[in-house]
Design an enzyme around this catalytic site. Structure first.
Site, mmCIF file in Angstrom:
data_model
loop_
_atom_site.group_PDB
_atom_site.id
_atom_site.type_symbol
_atom_site.label_atom_id
_atom_site.label_comp_id
_atom_site.label_asym_id
_atom_site.label_seq_id
_atom_site.Cartn_x
_atom_site.Cartn_y
_atom_site.Cartn_z
ATOM 1 N N SER A 117 1.038 -1.126 -0.143
ATOM 2 C CA SER A 117 0.073 0.130 0.065
ATOM 3 C C SER A 117 0.856 1.284 -0.128
ATOM 4 O O SER A 117 2.125 1.268 0.395
ATOM 5 C CB SER A 117 -0.722 0.123 1.201
ATOM 6 O OG SER A 117 -1.508 1.396 1.501
ATOM 7 N N SER A 118 0.344 2.235 -0.672
ATOM 8 C CA SER A 118 1.260 3.549 -0.624
ATOM 9 C C SER A 118 1.650 4.130 0.601
ATOM 10 O O SER A 118 2.423 4.914 0.857
ATOM 11 C CB SER A 118 0.574 4.432 -1.458
ATOM 12 O OG SER A 118 -0.570 4.986 -1.133
ATOM 13 N N CYS A 119 0.747 3.747 1.605
ATOM 14 C CA CYS A 119 0.949 4.293 2.846
ATOM 15 C C CYS A 119 2.237 3.554 3.666
ATOM 16 O O CYS A 119 2.349 4.080 4.854
ATOM 17 C CB CYS A 119 -0.387 4.192 3.666
ATOM 18 S SG CYS A 119 -0.752 2.840 4.240
ATOM 19 N N TYR A 146 0.815 -1.508 11.033
ATOM 20 C CA TYR A 146 0.564 -2.079 9.781
ATOM 21 C C TYR A 146 1.449 -1.826 8.669
ATOM 22 O O TYR A 146 1.720 -2.923 8.120
ATOM 23 C CB TYR A 146 -0.770 -1.191 9.266
ATOM 24 C CG TYR A 146 -1.113 -1.491 7.743
ATOM 25 C CD1 TYR A 146 -2.338 -2.475 7.778
ATOM 26 C CD2 TYR A 146 -0.711 -0.694 6.781
ATOM 27 C CE1 TYR A 146 -2.486 -2.788 6.333
ATOM 28 C CE2 TYR A 146 -0.929 -1.068 5.516
ATOM 29 C CZ TYR A 146 -2.137 -1.945 5.238
ATOM 30 O OH TYR A 146 -2.602 -2.350 3.904
ATOM 31 N N LYS A 150 3.209 -5.157 6.525
ATOM 32 C CA LYS A 150 3.224 -5.165 4.946
ATOM 33 C C LYS A 150 4.472 -5.102 4.239
ATOM 34 O O LYS A 150 4.683 -5.881 3.373
ATOM 35 C CB LYS A 150 2.258 -3.935 4.641
ATOM 36 C CG LYS A 150 0.743 -4.187 5.035
ATOM 37 C CD LYS A 150 0.203 -5.342 4.347
ATOM 38 C CE LYS A 150 -0.304 -5.435 3.151
ATOM 39 N NZ LYS A 150 -1.072 -6.665 2.913
ATOM 40 N N HIS A 189 -11.920 5.969 4.577
ATOM 41 C CA HIS A 189 -10.957 7.149 3.879
ATOM 42 C C HIS A 189 -12.016 8.349 3.125
ATOM 43 O O HIS A 189 -13.118 8.194 3.302
ATOM 44 C CB HIS A 189 -10.187 6.302 2.813
ATOM 45 C CG HIS A 189 -9.437 5.460 3.600
ATOM 46 N ND1 HIS A 189 -7.896 5.940 3.883
ATOM 47 C CD2 HIS A 189 -9.367 4.053 3.879
ATOM 48 C CE1 HIS A 189 -7.425 4.762 4.605
ATOM 49 N NE2 HIS A 189 -8.262 3.667 4.312
#
Ligand code: GDP
Length: 333
Positions: A117-119, A146, A150, A189
């Protein structure tokens, strides 16, 4: 009769396991695979297969003889939920990733696609964010649990590729939206959260609606069906240990998003920006040159995607469900 596209890696009789098939991303991948005529999909609910249970996951792979895996299952949530449950986020995401990746290697899965994920990029990454930015700086503290889990999943795929020659690759999607999104009023979101608020304001005849923050932050958004097509493209033709960003490469301000949302939902009143709510990072957009070099391009504009997502939400009664009854399954924080 399926849509037209020639596949060579993914064969039509292949057994394809989509982990997390009920969520925003997994459901989009299932829709896309089905539209191309793939019928040998293996889909398991949480009650049927607990991905936290290593022995159960191993038994599943041994018995089912899976050829291809899309790892869309993850414990995900918005900033508030994520920051308050970091132990659960790190534990569950580590277990899901490790159990699936190791069992897939043990039972000869031909290819596996893992979702980051980009986060999980460092908090202060260059914009647009290139793949090389991963692990180049400190993470955003509110979702560290998280992100660490990941990143471990991504690195597991890379290490199984280099040590054992397993074709396990990953993608790093930007903020996604679409059917089966989480429309919780506070924990979602920006797109589903804002859509709910504009919908309620339009239906209730409100003269104004409030949007969090100043409206100036810039974000990139990708419709889930566009992502699914990218995932199939990567599964087909990306064969190196590593990962690719997937996004549009284009960003809009939250203010522009709000005006497009008003148009889609049919809200004609005033839009108020509540600067007492946090803006978050000023800009977040991915460098998508690598995935585009594989021949993939997003097809769905923000306005069209918002219309499709809104139609789905109305049809699925997503705004009237009680917040607690929504399953939080949206990747990206
Ligand atoms: P981020 O990309 O990690 O910052 O996550 P979000 O999607 O939660 O927020 C993106 C931006 O949208 C932030 O600047 C928020 O302040 C703004 N925003 C405006 N309205 C909303 C809303 O209703 N929900 C959420 N989550 N964010 C909103």
């Amino acid at each position: 009769m399926g849509s037209l596209r020639v596949f060579s890696t993914l064969t039509h009789d292949a057994r394809i396991f989509v982990a997390g098939h009920k969520g925003l991303v997994g459901s989009a991948i299932v829709r896309r695979l089905t539209s191309y005529g793939f019928s040998n999909l293996v889909l398991k609910t949480r009650a049927e297969l607990d991905l936290l249970d290593q022995a159960a996951v191993r038994d599943f792979f041994r018995e089912e003889k899976i050829d291809f895996v899309f790892v869309c299952a993850a414990k995900v949530g918005g900033i508030l939920h994520n920051s308050r449950h970091q132990a659960d986020f790190i534990y569950e995401n580590l277990m899901i990733s490790a159990n699936i990746i190791q069992a897939a290697a043990l039972y000869d899965v031909k290819k596996l696609l893992y979702l980051g994920s980009s986060c999980i990029y460092p908090k202060f990454s260059p914009q647009p964010i290139p793949e090389e930015a991963l692990l180049s700086g400190p993470l955003e503290p509110t979702n560290e649990g998280y992100a660490i889990a990941k990143i471990a999943g991504l690195k597991m795929c890379e290490k199984f590729y280099t040590q054992y020659g397993k074709c396990f690759v990953s993608v790093m999607p930007t903020n996604m939206y679409g059917p089966n999104d989480n429309f919780h009023p506070d924990h979602s979101h920006v797109i589903p959260g804002m859509m709910r608020r504009f919908h309620e304001a339009a239906r209730g005849g409100a003269s104004s609606v409030t949007v969090w923050g100043t409206g100036s932050p810039r974000r990139e958004f990708l419709y889930s069906d566009d992502f699914a097509e990218a995932a199939l493209t990567v599964m087909e033709s990306y064969n190196e240990p590593g990962f690719l960003n997937v996004g549009t490469g284009e960003d809009v301000t939250i203010c522009e998003l709000a005006f497009t949302m008003a148009k889609v939902v049919g809200f004609k009143g005033e839009i108020i920006f509540d600067s007492s709510k946090p803006d978050g990072t000023p800009r977040k957009v991915l460098d998508v040159s690598k995935v585009k070099s594989l021949g993939w391009e997003p097809q769905i504009s923000l306005e069209v995607g918002l219309r499709l997502a809104y139609e789905w939400a109305l049809g699925a009664d997503a705004f009237s469900l009680s917040p607690e009854s929504r399953v939080v399954q949206v990747p990206g924080v």
